[in-house]
Design a protein around this motif. Structure first.
Motif, PDB file in Angstrom:
ATOM      1  N   VAL A   1      39.026  50.807  46.584  1.00 18.37           N
ATOM      2  CA  VAL A   1      37.858  49.953  46.839  1.00 18.37           C
ATOM      3  C   VAL A   1      37.167  50.389  48.134  1.00 18.37           C
ATOM      4  O   VAL A   1      35.932  50.377  48.234  1.00 18.37           O
ATOM      5  CB  VAL A   1      38.282  48.463  46.904  1.00 18.37           C
ATOM      6  CG1 VAL A   1      37.085  47.569  47.192  1.00 18.37           C
ATOM      7  CG2 VAL A   1      38.947  48.049  45.605  1.00 18.37           C
TER       8      VAL A   1
ATOM      9  N   MET B   1      30.330  41.287  42.804  1.00 17.41           N
ATOM     10  CA  MET B   1      30.574  40.635  44.103  1.00 17.41           C
ATOM     11  C   MET B   1      29.338  40.766  45.001  1.00 17.41           C
ATOM     12  O   MET B   1      28.984  39.837  45.720  1.00 17.41           O
ATOM     13  CB  MET B   1      31.777  41.269  44.813  1.00 17.41           C
ATOM     14  CG  MET B   1      33.104  40.942  44.183  1.00 17.41           C
ATOM     15  SD  MET B   1      33.463  39.176  44.287  1.00 17.41           S
ATOM     16  CE  MET B   1      33.867  38.814  42.625  1.00 17.41           C
TER      17      MET B   1
ATOM     18  N   ARG C   1      41.822  47.659  49.456  1.00 25.09           N
ATOM     19  CA  ARG C   1      42.660  48.679  48.807  1.00 25.09           C
ATOM     20  C   ARG C   1      41.958  50.035  48.878  1.00 25.09           C
ATOM     21  O   ARG C   1      40.728  50.089  48.911  1.00 25.09           O
ATOM     22  CB  ARG C   1      42.887  48.302  47.349  1.00 25.09           C
ATOM     23  CG  ARG C   1      43.580  46.972  47.154  1.00 25.09           C
ATOM     24  CD  ARG C   1      43.523  46.591  45.704  1.00 25.09           C
ATOM     25  NE  ARG C   1      44.139  47.617  44.914  1.00 25.09           N
ATOM     26  CZ  ARG C   1      45.263  47.447  44.175  1.00 25.09           C
ATOM     27  NH1 ARG C   1      45.835  46.275  44.118  1.00 25.09           N
ATOM     28  NH2 ARG C   1      45.762  48.436  43.488  1.00 25.09           N
TER      29      ARG C   1
ATOM     30  N   GLY D   1      44.047  49.572  53.135  1.00 26.17           N
ATOM     31  CA  GLY D   1      45.332  48.953  53.460  1.00 26.17           C
ATOM     32  C   GLY D   1      45.654  47.838  52.488  1.00 26.17           C
ATOM     33  O   GLY D   1      44.840  47.478  51.634  1.00 26.17           O
TER      34      GLY D   1
ATOM     35  N   PHE E   1      46.621  43.989  52.450  1.00 25.07           N
ATOM     36  CA  PHE E   1      46.672  42.824  53.353  1.00 25.07           C
ATOM     37  C   PHE E   1      47.931  41.984  53.161  1.00 25.07           C
ATOM     38  O   PHE E   1      48.198  41.074  53.942  1.00 25.07           O
ATOM     39  CB  PHE E   1      45.391  41.991  53.306  1.00 25.07           C
ATOM     40  CG  PHE E   1      44.911  41.504  51.957  1.00 25.07           C
ATOM     41  CD1 PHE E   1      45.775  41.002  50.999  1.00 25.07           C
ATOM     42  CD2 PHE E   1      43.545  41.508  51.678  1.00 25.07           C
ATOM     43  CE1 PHE E   1      45.308  40.534  49.780  1.00 25.07           C
ATOM     44  CE2 PHE E   1      43.061  41.046  50.451  1.00 25.07           C
ATOM     45  CZ  PHE E   1      43.956  40.561  49.503  1.00 25.07           C
TER      46      PHE E   1
ATOM     47  N   GLY F   1      39.832  42.090  52.975  1.00 27.20           N
ATOM     48  CA  GLY F   1      39.586  42.047  51.530  1.00 27.20           C
ATOM     49  C   GLY F   1      38.093  42.044  51.285  1.00 27.20           C
ATOM     50  O   GLY F   1      37.560  41.227  50.528  1.00 27.20           O
TER      51      GLY F   1
HETATM   52  C1  LIG Z   1      37.359  38.363  44.991  1.00 30.43           C
HETATM   53  S1  LIG Z   1      37.222  39.897  45.786  1.00 30.43           S
HETATM   54  C2  LIG Z   1      36.379  39.399  47.265  1.00 30.43           C
HETATM   55  C3  LIG Z   1      35.616  40.513  47.911  1.00 30.43           C
HETATM   56  C4  LIG Z   1      34.790  40.131  49.143  1.00 30.43           C
HETATM   57  N1  LIG Z   1      35.562  39.438  50.151  1.00 30.43           N
HETATM   58  C5  LIG Z   1      33.595  39.303  48.748  1.00 30.43           C
HETATM   59  O1  LIG Z   1      33.551  38.102  49.014  1.00 30.43           O
HETATM   60  O2  LIG Z   1      32.664  39.879  48.145  1.00 30.43           O
HETATM   61  C6  LIG Z   1      38.878  40.175  46.325  1.00 30.43           C
HETATM   62  C7  LIG Z   1      39.109  41.494  47.052  1.00 30.43           C
HETATM   63  O3  LIG Z   1      40.466  41.555  47.487  1.00 30.43           O
HETATM   64  C8  LIG Z   1      40.875  42.906  47.369  1.00 30.43           C
HETATM   65  N2  LIG Z   1      42.350  43.000  47.323  1.00 30.43           N
HETATM   66  C9  LIG Z   1      43.165  42.573  46.336  1.00 30.43           C
HETATM   67  N3  LIG Z   1      44.449  42.822  46.658  1.00 30.43           N
HETATM   68  C10 LIG Z   1      44.431  43.421  47.883  1.00 30.43           C
HETATM   69  C11 LIG Z   1      45.450  43.889  48.744  1.00 30.43           C
HETATM   70  N4  LIG Z   1      46.753  43.766  48.419  1.00 30.43           N
HETATM   71  N5  LIG Z   1      45.088  44.426  49.939  1.00 30.43           N
HETATM   72  C12 LIG Z   1      43.782  44.537  50.291  1.00 30.43           C
HETATM   73  N6  LIG Z   1      42.758  44.097  49.498  1.00 30.43           N
HETATM   74  C13 LIG Z   1      43.087  43.541  48.309  1.00 30.43           C
HETATM   75  C14 LIG Z   1      40.245  43.347  46.073  1.00 30.43           C
HETATM   76  O4  LIG Z   1      40.226  44.764  45.950  1.00 30.43           O
HETATM   77  C15 LIG Z   1      38.874  42.708  46.177  1.00 30.43           C
HETATM   78  O5  LIG Z   1      37.952  43.573  46.786  1.00 30.43           O
END
Ligand SMILES: C[S@@+](CC[C@H](N)C(=O)[O-])C[C@H]1O[C@@H](n2cnc3c(N)ncnc32)[C@H](O)[C@@H]1O
Length: 451
Positions: free
Chosen positions: A297, A241, A294, A323, A325, A270
């Motif tokens: 992460v 990422m 999370r 948290g 989301f 996220g």
């Molecule tokens: C595709 S990545 C995008 C990361 C960042 N926004 C970027 O563009 O580099 C999706 C992110 O959503 C997070 N994620 C997934 N489920 C989640 C949840 N229920 N609550 C919080 N974060 C979550 C993942 O851990 C991951 O870091």
């Protein structure tokens, strides 16, 4: 660039001519863009990086390359017998594993010691993992046929411009790893998962084709739950990422960030480890960034910032909030930002996330969502054009539909057209008020429409 268009029903001869003129025009534009930026045209055989390799703001160059690539493919497709195209597709499974062998054995790193080339026996001796030289020769020959590496003389190989992207210092290679080791499981199980009565009918991320592939060795949950149980994959996902951010920074250059007041507080929903927000915080040192992800992460994110940008942590310009989301998002920030989040989720969950952001927003908060936008439309007059236009090649970029398939196979999710983003927003009292075109992605600004 001037837009060219002919009806798709034009004769094949006319289509070929149009494609040729697109190829010519986009080639000229690309060459001009290098010149305008003060660069020479990169030499494909050069064993050294080109200064433009690290320039992320050459947007017109990137646009002309997308058109050139699309027009070249379309031209071959027009003139080649269809079985030629099919046979080409049958060959793709070897590509990622061969690239990964080159990366893992550090072949490009080894070849930097010998710009004029090194015999495959010598490469095999130096490589950190055991490699039988004759088998290695197959791999490098295969990659050389795809443009990676230059064969100087029989079995003597040197780096070229393309193989330099495989140097172990390139964080984008983590995406190659997860693509080959993880995403391939989701794609590979598509035929069986789609026709399975339980999985095929479900839109639940816990029943995505990827989960179908791994469920024997998995306690249950979605892809992100699975990731947390696989530490090496988790590290690669985070690094990938960050790497992606390094090659897609137009989002940072778009004027919206300059409109924000000094000291603005930005909640990156996220965030991952913060590949985007670390660049934002560097470019705008007065901003306060809050990363939400999370727990596992967020721990990773804090370690990443302490190593890459300790000053921001020390000055409390970066906060780390763990948290979910899907349950709750911290309130009261000036700006909410979510990049590549909504596309990870089917509509039912995407609405929950947007609703939670909406609840967290003050009336004067701003919300920016960065996503890929599919070129479909629900307006009959405005359906996706089948004309040969430069716009068609830009919006129809093959990467877009690859990502759509990736979202389907990993999370039962999807990329969306603009009206679908409108629909999602309208379910939770949000409305799109502006769209910035960031080349491959768009930044959508939503505003609150009902209280
Ligand atoms: C595709 S990545 C995008 C990361 C960042 N926004 C970027 O563009 O580099 C999706 C992110 O959503 C997070 N994620 C997934 N489920 C989640 C949840 N229920 N609550 C919080 N974060 C979550 C993942 O851990 C991951 O870091």
């Amino acid at each position: 660039m001037a837009m060219q268009s002919i009806p798709s029903f034009g004769s094949p001869r006319v289509q070929v001519k149009t494609l040729l003129s697109m190829i010519l025009a986009s080639t000229k534009t690309a060459m001009q863009e290098y010149e305008n930026a003060g660069f020479s045209i990169p030499a494909p055989d050069s064993p050294e990086a080109h200064p433009s390799d690290f320039a992320s703001n050459l947007v017109d160059l990137q646009k002309s390359i997308i058109i050139l690539e699309g027009a070249c493919c379309k031209l071959v497709q027009t003139l080649a017998p269809p079985v030629h195209m099919l046979r080409n597709h049958l060959m793709t499974p070897a590509e990622q594993p061969c690239l990964w062998v080159a990366v893992e054995s550090k072949i490009p790193d080894i070849l930097t010691q010998s710009p004029n080339g090194m015999h495959v026996n010598e490469i095999a001796k130096i490589a950190p993992k055991f490699l039988e030289p004759q088998k290695l020769s197959h791999i490098i020959h295969f990659l050389a046929s795809r443009g990676y590496f230059r064969e100087v003389s029989y079995n003597v190989f040197a780096n070229n411009h393309l193989s330099l992207t495989l140097l172990s210092s390139n964080p984008l290679l983590s995406l190659l790893y997860i693509s080959m080791k993880i995403f391939s499981k989701g794609f590979g199980s598509l035929p069986d998962a789609l026709t399975d009565l339980d999985y095929g009918n479900s839109k639940d991320p816990d029943k995505a084709p990827f989960i179908f592939a791994v469920h024997d060795n998995f306690t249950g949950g979605d892809f992100f739950d699975w990731l947390q149980q696989h530490p090496i994959d988790k590290e690669h996902f985070a690094a990938g990422m960050v790497g992606l951010n390094n090659v897609s920074t137009p989002g940072l250059h778009c004027g919206v960030w300059n409109e924000l007041p000094e000291g603005a507080s930005i909640c990156d929903v996220g965030s991952g480890v913060g590949g985007f927000s670390i660049c934002l915080a560097r470019a705008h040192p007065s901003f306060k960034v809050t990363l939400v992800d999370r727990r596992e992460v967020i721990d990773q994110a804090e370690r990443f910032w302490r190593s890459e940008y300790p000053q921001a942590v020390q000055d409390q310009r970066a906060a780390f909030v763990s948290g979910d989301f899907l349950k709750d998002i911290p309130g009261g920030h000036d700006v909410y930002f979510a990049r590549h989040i909504i596309h990870d989720w089917p509509d039912s969950k995407a609405i929950v996330i947007l609703g939670n952001i909406r609840r967290a927003m003050r009336l004067d908060s701003r919300l920016f969502i960065e996503e890929h936008i599919l070129p479909h439309s629900n307006n009959a007059k405005d359906t996706r054009t089948t004309d040969l236009t430069e716009e068609t090649f830009l919006t129809g970029s093959r990467r877009l539909y690859h990502l759509d398939m990736l979202m389907l196979s990993m999370m039962n999710a999807k990329e969306r057209a603009i009206h679908e983003f409108d629909d999602l927003g309208s379910k939770v009292g949000l409305k799109i008020i502006k769209r910035w075109d960031l080349l491959e992605t768009s930044l959508l600004e939503y505003a609150i429409v009902s209280v």
